[in-house]
Design a protein around this motif. Structure first.
Motif, PDB file in Angstrom:
ATOM      1  N   UNK A  43       0.827  -1.212   0.000  1.00  0.00           N
ATOM      2  CA  UNK A  43       0.000   0.000   0.000  1.00  0.00           C
ATOM      3  C   UNK A  43       0.860   1.260   0.000  1.00  0.00           C
ATOM      4  N   UNK A  44       2.027   1.210   0.659  1.00  0.00           N
ATOM      5  CA  UNK A  44       2.868   2.390   0.810  1.00  0.00           C
ATOM      6  C   UNK A  44       3.869   2.455  -0.354  1.00  0.00           C
ATOM      7  N   UNK A  45       3.351   2.748  -1.531  1.00  0.00           N
ATOM      8  CA  UNK A  45       4.178   2.759  -2.732  1.00  0.00           C
ATOM      9  C   UNK A  45       5.327   3.749  -2.615  1.00  0.00           C
ATOM     10  N   UNK A  46       5.035   4.927  -2.085  1.00  0.00           N
ATOM     11  CA  UNK A  46       6.071   5.938  -1.957  1.00  0.00           C
ATOM     12  C   UNK A  46       7.226   5.441  -1.094  1.00  0.00           C
ATOM     13  N   UNK A  47       6.912   4.774   0.011  1.00  0.00           N
ATOM     14  CA  UNK A  47       7.973   4.298   0.897  1.00  0.00           C
ATOM     15  C   UNK A  47       8.798   3.194   0.244  1.00  0.00           C
ATOM     16  N   UNK A  48       8.163   2.349  -0.559  1.00  0.00           N
ATOM     17  CA  UNK A  48       8.935   1.327  -1.278  1.00  0.00           C
ATOM     18  C   UNK A  48       9.942   2.012  -2.201  1.00  0.00           C
ATOM     19  N   UNK A  49       9.482   3.065  -2.896  1.00  0.00           N
ATOM     20  CA  UNK A  49      10.394   3.813  -3.771  1.00  0.00           C
ATOM     21  C   UNK A  49      11.515   4.452  -2.951  1.00  0.00           C
ATOM     22  N   UNK A  50      11.176   4.994  -1.792  1.00  0.00           N
ATOM     23  CA  UNK A  50      12.183   5.644  -0.937  1.00  0.00           C
ATOM     24  C   UNK A  50      13.235   4.642  -0.469  1.00  0.00           C
ATOM     25  N   UNK A  64      10.318  14.902  -4.809  1.00  0.00           N
ATOM     26  CA  UNK A  64      11.601  15.553  -5.067  1.00  0.00           C
ATOM     27  C   UNK A  64      12.701  14.941  -4.215  1.00  0.00           C
ATOM     28  N   UNK A  65      12.342  14.518  -3.023  1.00  0.00           N
ATOM     29  CA  UNK A  65      13.325  13.925  -2.122  1.00  0.00           C
ATOM     30  C   UNK A  65      13.919  12.645  -2.722  1.00  0.00           C
ATOM     31  N   UNK A  66      13.064  11.767  -3.236  1.00  0.00           N
ATOM     32  CA  UNK A  66      13.538  10.520  -3.818  1.00  0.00           C
ATOM     33  C   UNK A  66      14.306  10.795  -5.108  1.00  0.00           C
ATOM     34  N   UNK A  67      13.819  11.728  -5.901  1.00  0.00           N
ATOM     35  CA  UNK A  67      14.516  12.068  -7.139  1.00  0.00           C
ATOM     36  C   UNK A  67      15.913  12.605  -6.844  1.00  0.00           C
ATOM     37  N   UNK A  68      16.047  13.410  -5.784  1.00  0.00           N
ATOM     38  CA  UNK A  68      17.367  13.935  -5.416  1.00  0.00           C
ATOM     39  C   UNK A  68      18.300  12.812  -4.979  1.00  0.00           C
ATOM     40  N   UNK A  69      17.766  11.833  -4.253  1.00  0.00           N
ATOM     41  CA  UNK A  69      18.588  10.697  -3.828  1.00  0.00           C
ATOM     42  C   UNK A  69      19.108   9.926  -5.035  1.00  0.00           C
ATOM     43  N   UNK A  70      18.240   9.690  -6.018  1.00  0.00           N
ATOM     44  CA  UNK A  70      18.666   8.951  -7.208  1.00  0.00           C
ATOM     45  C   UNK A  70      19.666   9.760  -8.030  1.00  0.00           C
TER      46      UNK A  70
END
Length: 473
Positions: free
Chosen positions: A397-404, A439-445
């Protein structure tokens, strides 16, 4: 904008009757755990419901007398052989604001329109119209245009229903502030659910409008103190939700302002739970903004306020916030003590006092936050181990957290000298970002891509770098 007083002949609304049957069915599980079971059951039968601990609490308190049709199908699937009344709900035909739906299998009359079903949480659309009826034109426009993007039906009445129609003359319409409180609570829920699945980017500016609406409702005043308290608590939680969207989309100054607003609301009303939540998010923001000492102080303040609330899981999360601050300061020994404290508190298990907003905090988040601590300390191999566990444990359910967590894993592997594994994880994170905007995840990548540049001759790394470059166009 003023609240309408009750007419002398208007009966006071009945207090909801607790749904004890439903509470018995939940058994020893916490509201958050039971909500997760409801979401899993929904997926099993192809339904999509946004159930969390708040919804379960509202069912058990009797605030939701009859669920919508999507929830009805899920509950009957979970408890075969039982009817809605066996589950403690009122018959659908008896619920104000709705008539019983004709049998789904019976054909519609020729030319009659098909009525779409919305999966919203309250049983009565009249409540949404009442919210609008008690507000001025400008505030009403804000509610219509800003709450509907979160997946909720707009609060406005259908075109045929205008002030003066029967729908606006029912007794409930006189309780606009109470219905406004429900609207604020629904907005908080929908913002959280949208963020869980899709991330903060593109949502922050729209979410700021319902926050202004909430404070306009407070400024309007109400004759009932309990309704004012609900609105204030809702406005504070909404400020935190909007602050988090600003935080996750890189608007740190805006986030700091919203968290401060929530903290001020909490202190004015003496709401310890809200104050602990505001300090918790302030600590997280301070860590990400490069102010680790402030992160430690905010986390410690949150723990002092939260200590009497009776939620070990909340204290566990706050210990992790403090650990993040110590990691940023490079104090490994104190960070390890805070991590051990967080793990011990988490092991005590869930409690009825766990806040509704903590549905995201499970084993996966514990592992993910610990990974961030080891990463800040430069222990890349250890950080990668925890990030890998976080990905494996996370509820879908927590798609964003999986991406993070996947992006964290990619960065940790890259810095640990394992470029091919890092590239593979980075590619998985990029695929997840098709449905998530953060933006946070994009910056990490982006940082991971820079670390992997010296290895670009490797086939796996080259593929990731090309995917990353394409995703930014």
């Amino acid at each position: 904008m003023t609240s309408s007083p009750l007419a002398p002949d208007t009966p006071a609304p009945r207090s909801p009757r607790p749904n004890l049957a439903f509470r018995r069915l939940r058994g020893p599980r916490s509201p958050g755990e039971f909500a997760a079971a409801v979401r899993r059951a929904a997926r099993d039968i192809g339904e999509c419901v946004s159930c969390d601990a708040r919804y379960i609490g509202r069912v058990e308190s009797g605030a939701i007398r009859c669920p919508n049709y999507a929830y009805e199908r899920v509950f009957l699937h979970m408890f075969p052989g039982r009817s809605l009344t066996d589950l403690g709900f009122a018959p659908r035909a008896s619920v104000r604001g709705r008539s019983a739906r004709p049998d789904a299998e019976s054909p519609r009359a020729p030319g009659s329109p098909e009525v779409p079903e919305h999966t919203h949480h309250e049983e009565s659309d009249v409540r949404r119209r009442a919210f609008m009826a008690g507000m001025t034109g400008s505030t009403a426009t804000v509610a219509v245009t800003t709450l509907s993007p979160f997946g909720a039906p707009a609060f406005a009445a259908p075109p045929a229903a205008v002030p003066g129609d029967a729908a606006f003359d029912r007794p409930l319409d006189r309780h606009s502030a109470r219905t406004g409180a429900r609207a604020v609570e629904d907005a908080i829920l929908r913002i959280r659910l949208h963020d869980d699945r899709h991330g903060a980017d593109g949502l922050y500016r729209r979410a700021a409008e319902p926050l202004r609406t909430a404070f306009e409702l407070l400024d309007a005043g109400t004759a009932r103190r309990d309704v004012t308290d609900r609105l204030q608590a809702g406005a504070g939680e909404l400020a935190i939700s909007v602050g988090w969207l600003a935080h996750d989309s890189g608007r740190f100054d805006d986030a700091r302002s919203h968290y401060a607003e929530a903290l001020a609301t909490a202190r004015m009303t003496g709401d310890d739970a809200l104050e602990a939540h505001a300090f918790c998010n302030t600590a997280f923001l301070a860590r990400d903004a490069g102010r680790p000492r402030e992160a430690v102080r905010a986390a410690q303040a949150a723990m002092r306020v939260a200590a009497p609330l009776g939620s070990p899981r909340l204290l566990s999360l706050l210990a992790l916030r403090e650990a993040g601050g110590w990691a940023g300061l490079g104090d490994r020994a104190t960070c390890e003590r805070s991590l051990a404290q967080a793990q011990a508190l988490f092991a005590r298990g869930p409690a009825d006092a766990d806040p509704d907003w903590m549905t995201f905090y499970g084993e996966a988040e514990l592992e993910g936050l610990e990974a961030q601590c080891w990463s800040a300390l430069g222990a890349w191999h250890r950080a990668a181990q925890h990030a890998r566990r976080a990905v494996a444990l996370q509820d879908p359910h927590f798609t964003r957290n999986i991406a993070l967590y996947t992006a964290e894993l990619a960065d940790d592997l890259a810095r640990a000298g394992r470029p091919d594994e890092a590239a593979s994880a980075g590619s998985r994170a990029l695929r997840l970002l098709r449905d998530v905007r953060s933006s946070r995840i994009e910056a990490m990548l982006g940082a991971t891509a820079r670390v992997l540049l010296p290895h670009r001759r490797s086939g796996g790394v080259s593929g990731f770098l090309e995917e990353h470059a394409t995703s930014r166009r």
